[in-house]
Design a protein around this motif. Structure first.
Motif, PDB file in Angstrom:
ATOM      1  N   MET A  76       0.831  -1.200   0.000  1.00 21.08           N
ATOM      2  CA  MET A  76       0.000   0.000   0.000  1.00 21.08           C
ATOM      3  C   MET A  76       0.870   1.255   0.000  1.00 21.08           C
ATOM      4  O   MET A  76       0.636   2.185  -0.780  1.00 21.08           O
ATOM      5  CB  MET A  76      -0.909  -0.009   1.228  1.00 21.08           C
ATOM      6  CG  MET A  76      -1.899   1.124   1.300  1.00 21.08           C
ATOM      7  SD  MET A  76      -2.973   0.935   2.741  1.00 21.08           S
ATOM      8  CE  MET A  76      -1.795   1.199   4.082  1.00 21.08           C
ATOM      9  N   GLN A  79       2.467   2.461  -3.268  1.00 24.03           N
ATOM     10  CA  GLN A  79       1.661   3.126  -4.282  1.00 24.03           C
ATOM     11  C   GLN A  79       2.004   4.621  -4.278  1.00 24.03           C
ATOM     12  O   GLN A  79       1.856   5.288  -3.255  1.00 24.03           O
ATOM     13  CB  GLN A  79       0.176   2.921  -3.994  1.00 24.03           C
ATOM     14  CG  GLN A  79      -0.265   1.470  -3.971  1.00 24.03           C
ATOM     15  CD  GLN A  79      -1.693   1.296  -3.465  1.00 24.03           C
ATOM     16  OE1 GLN A  79      -2.475   2.237  -3.420  1.00 24.03           O
ATOM     17  NE2 GLN A  79      -2.023   0.073  -3.067  1.00 24.03           N
ATOM     18  N   TYR A  82      -0.484   7.113  -2.715  1.00 29.94           N
ATOM     19  CA  TYR A  82      -1.049   6.856  -1.386  1.00 29.94           C
ATOM     20  C   TYR A  82      -0.889   8.040  -0.435  1.00 29.94           C
ATOM     21  O   TYR A  82      -1.816   8.375   0.317  1.00 29.94           O
ATOM     22  CB  TYR A  82      -0.411   5.611  -0.763  1.00 29.94           C
ATOM     23  CG  TYR A  82      -0.947   5.324   0.629  1.00 29.94           C
ATOM     24  CD1 TYR A  82      -2.157   4.670   0.802  1.00 29.94           C
ATOM     25  CD2 TYR A  82      -0.250   5.737   1.773  1.00 29.94           C
ATOM     26  CE1 TYR A  82      -2.671   4.417   2.069  1.00 29.94           C
ATOM     27  CE2 TYR A  82      -0.750   5.496   3.042  1.00 29.94           C
ATOM     28  CZ  TYR A  82      -1.956   4.836   3.175  1.00 29.94           C
ATOM     29  OH  TYR A  82      -2.468   4.606   4.438  1.00 29.94           O
ATOM     30  N   TYR A  85      -3.687  10.515  -0.491  1.00 28.68           N
ATOM     31  CA  TYR A  85      -5.056  10.061  -0.297  1.00 28.68           C
ATOM     32  C   TYR A  85      -5.690  10.703   0.937  1.00 28.68           C
ATOM     33  O   TYR A  85      -4.998  11.016   1.922  1.00 28.68           O
ATOM     34  CB  TYR A  85      -5.105   8.540  -0.109  1.00 28.68           C
ATOM     35  CG  TYR A  85      -4.899   7.725  -1.370  1.00 28.68           C
ATOM     36  CD1 TYR A  85      -4.963   8.304  -2.632  1.00 28.68           C
ATOM     37  CD2 TYR A  85      -4.654   6.359  -1.280  1.00 28.68           C
ATOM     38  CE1 TYR A  85      -4.781   7.540  -3.770  1.00 28.68           C
ATOM     39  CE2 TYR A  85      -4.478   5.577  -2.412  1.00 28.68           C
ATOM     40  CZ  TYR A  85      -4.535   6.178  -3.658  1.00 28.68           C
ATOM     41  OH  TYR A  85      -4.359   5.413  -4.788  1.00 28.68           O
ATOM     42  N   SER A  93      -7.887   1.786   0.187  1.00 32.46           N
ATOM     43  CA  SER A  93      -6.642   1.223  -0.323  1.00 32.46           C
ATOM     44  C   SER A  93      -6.173   0.065   0.552  1.00 32.46           C
ATOM     45  O   SER A  93      -5.726  -0.975   0.047  1.00 32.46           O
ATOM     46  CB  SER A  93      -5.559   2.299  -0.380  1.00 32.46           C
ATOM     47  OG  SER A  93      -4.335   1.758  -0.838  1.00 32.46           O
TER      48      SER A  93
END
Length: 224
Positions: A76, A79, A82, A85, A93
């Motif tokens: 995660m 990414q 991320y 986010y 996620s």
């Protein structure tokens, strides 16, 4: 099989070897090993050496849960988007990435937990370590949500939000175990709807998401 006694294999590598051998045994036999002695012997180590890493098979099962969680976080965080986010997107996620990790171990998890009672009522002891890690992660998301006002800080209630997310996690896991839809698409829908419901409940508008989620559960029960 190679004997690992009196070698300089790193601690982490030995733990991983034990975890992988345990999972393999469950997959091959449909049950846990008969005894620590026989299991350790199959790995070319003494029972005493096994206890250096785990004190029981329950500890090994807990290690499998921790390994899945750690890999979920690693994938995660890798990414690129991320870090940008919102808390809601981070939770989505996490769940989608977590399910991908669970898929790699589905046969093992089905063998051990398919016939287990409702986890919300009786959570297996080996899952407690995963719960601690997840709860710490959830607390961070809740705090971030409060800071950007995606989550309303309610007296006497806000401290329970991570516990609510833990129950949501158990729900998603057991939903996934029973999911027979192609590509587990119903699990994906359950994740999206349950996360939307949570953030509406802890935000300012719960009614629409609640009825949408209730309708989804009703339809899922009819089709199962």
């Amino acid at each position: 099989m190679e004997n690992i006694e009196n070698t300089n294999i790193p601690l982490k590598d030995t733990r991983t070897r034990i975890l992988e051998a345990f999972v393999h045994h469950v997959l091959e036999t449909g049950q846990e090993p008969v005894s620590v002695y026989k299991f350790a012997q199959s790995l070319g180590m003494s029972e005493q050496e096994f206890y250096t890493f785990y004190t029981s098979f329950q500890g090994v099962k807990g290690g499998v849960w921790e390994s899945i969680f750690e890999q979920t976080l690693a994938d995660m965080y890798a990414q690129p988007a991320y870090a940008h986010y919102s808390p809601k997107e981070k939770l989505l996620s996490f769940y989608f990435t977590w399910i991908e990790e669970l898929k790699k171990n589905r046969s093992y998890l089905l063998t051990l937990y398919e016939k287990q009672p409702d986890f919300k009522k009786v959570t297996p002891q080996e899952v407690q370590s995963f719960k601690r890690h997840f709860t710490a992660f959830a607390k961070t998301l809740v705090q971030e949500g409060k800071e950007i006002e995606q989550i309303v800080d309610r007296k006497y209630v806000s401290d329970k939000y991570p516990d609510a997310l833990w129950l949501e996690t158990l729900f998603i896991f057991q939903f996934w175990l029973k999911d027979t839809s192609p590509g587990f698409e119903r699990t994906d829908a359950a994740i999206e709807k349950s996360v939307s419901l949570f953030f509406d409940v802890v935000g300012r508008n719960a009614v629409d998401s609640f009825f949408d989620f209730a309708k989804f559960l009703y339809q899922s029960k009819k089709s199962s």
